[in-house]
Design an enzyme around this catalytic site. Structure first.
Site, PDB file in Angstrom:
ATOM      1  N   HIS A 263      26.232  38.039  10.979  1.00  0.00           N
ATOM      2  CA  HIS A 263      26.397  36.636  11.611  1.00  0.00           C
ATOM      3  C   HIS A 263      26.733  35.445  10.789  1.00  0.00           C
ATOM      4  O   HIS A 263      27.244  34.403  11.042  1.00  0.00           O
ATOM      5  CB  HIS A 263      25.491  36.335  12.650  1.00  0.00           C
ATOM      6  CG  HIS A 263      25.378  37.362  13.885  1.00  0.00           C
ATOM      7  ND1 HIS A 263      24.499  38.303  13.743  1.00  0.00           N
ATOM      8  CD2 HIS A 263      26.120  37.452  14.857  1.00  0.00           C
ATOM      9  CE1 HIS A 263      24.548  38.957  14.873  1.00  0.00           C
ATOM     10  NE2 HIS A 263      25.776  38.749  15.627  1.00  0.00           N
ATOM     11  N   HIS A 264      26.377  35.685   9.329  1.00  0.00           N
ATOM     12  CA  HIS A 264      26.542  34.596   8.584  1.00  0.00           C
ATOM     13  C   HIS A 264      26.066  33.092   8.966  1.00  0.00           C
ATOM     14  O   HIS A 264      26.629  32.065   9.027  1.00  0.00           O
ATOM     15  CB  HIS A 264      27.753  34.335   8.189  1.00  0.00           C
ATOM     16  CG  HIS A 264      28.529  35.860   7.867  1.00  0.00           C
ATOM     17  ND1 HIS A 264      28.142  36.723   6.729  1.00  0.00           N
ATOM     18  CD2 HIS A 264      29.516  36.587   8.653  1.00  0.00           C
ATOM     19  CE1 HIS A 264      29.187  37.744   7.044  1.00  0.00           C
ATOM     20  NE2 HIS A 264      29.783  37.774   8.178  1.00  0.00           N
ATOM     21  N   CYS A 265      24.685  33.094   9.698  1.00  0.00           N
ATOM     22  CA  CYS A 265      24.183  31.960  10.131  1.00  0.00           C
ATOM     23  C   CYS A 265      24.886  31.077  11.349  1.00  0.00           C
ATOM     24  O   CYS A 265      25.053  30.224  11.517  1.00  0.00           O
ATOM     25  CB  CYS A 265      23.737  30.967   9.205  1.00  0.00           C
ATOM     26  SG  CYS A 265      22.641  31.567   7.775  1.00  0.00           S
ATOM     27  N   ALA A 266      25.720  32.141  11.914  1.00  0.00           N
ATOM     28  CA  ALA A 266      26.656  31.469  12.986  1.00  0.00           C
ATOM     29  C   ALA A 266      26.588  32.583  14.259  1.00  0.00           C
ATOM     30  O   ALA A 266      27.566  32.619  14.847  1.00  0.00           O
ATOM     31  CB  ALA A 266      28.204  31.301  12.424  1.00  0.00           C
ATOM     32  N   ILE A 267      25.268  32.809  14.640  1.00  0.00           N
ATOM     33  CA  ILE A 267      25.268  33.565  15.805  1.00  0.00           C
ATOM     34  C   ILE A 267      25.905  32.984  17.221  1.00  0.00           C
ATOM     35  O   ILE A 267      26.640  33.501  17.971  1.00  0.00           O
ATOM     36  CB  ILE A 267      23.906  33.816  16.021  1.00  0.00           C
ATOM     37  CG1 ILE A 267      23.290  34.806  14.972  1.00  0.00           C
ATOM     38  CG2 ILE A 267      23.520  34.561  17.392  1.00  0.00           C
ATOM     39  CD1 ILE A 267      21.818  35.062  14.903  1.00  0.00           C
TER      40      ILE A 267
END
Length: 102
Positions: free
Chosen positions: A53-57
């Site tokens: 998610h690359h800190c973008a959930i």
């Protein structure tokens, strides 16, 4: 972006077409394979990509994307690195979804 699209017409490059300037980071997903499977195959060949998610959930949830893949290119890379990435990406696609490869 061009490498991803050239070989997987189903791939969606995140942020493509926006007014943001071009960066050395490309994130994408494809309904043809799971991002973690692609990342594992790439890692086995020595290509460092990230899947998740690359800190973008919240953003992934908003767009109904289970996860994505991210690759980063910097001034430490040259054309040969991009060529190797493309070769490994194609091999991974052949393994994960042979009917998709172009």
């Amino acid at each position: 972006c061009a490498v991803v699209h050239r070989h997987d017409p189903h791939a969606v490059v995140l942020g493509e077409g926006s007014n943001n300037p071009v960066t050395g980071i490309v994130s994408w997903y494809s309904p043809q394979y799971h991002p973690h499977d692609m990342a594992e195959i790439m890692a086995e060949a020595g290509i460092a990509v990230r899947a998740g998610h690359h800190c973008a959930i919240p953003l992934h949830n908003h767009f109904n994307i289970p996860s994505s893949i991210r690759v980063s290119i910097s001034c430490a890379n040259d054309r040969s690195d991009v060529d190797v990435f493309e070769q490994v990406y194609v091999r991974a696609l052949q393994k994960l979804c042979p009917s998709t490869i172009q």
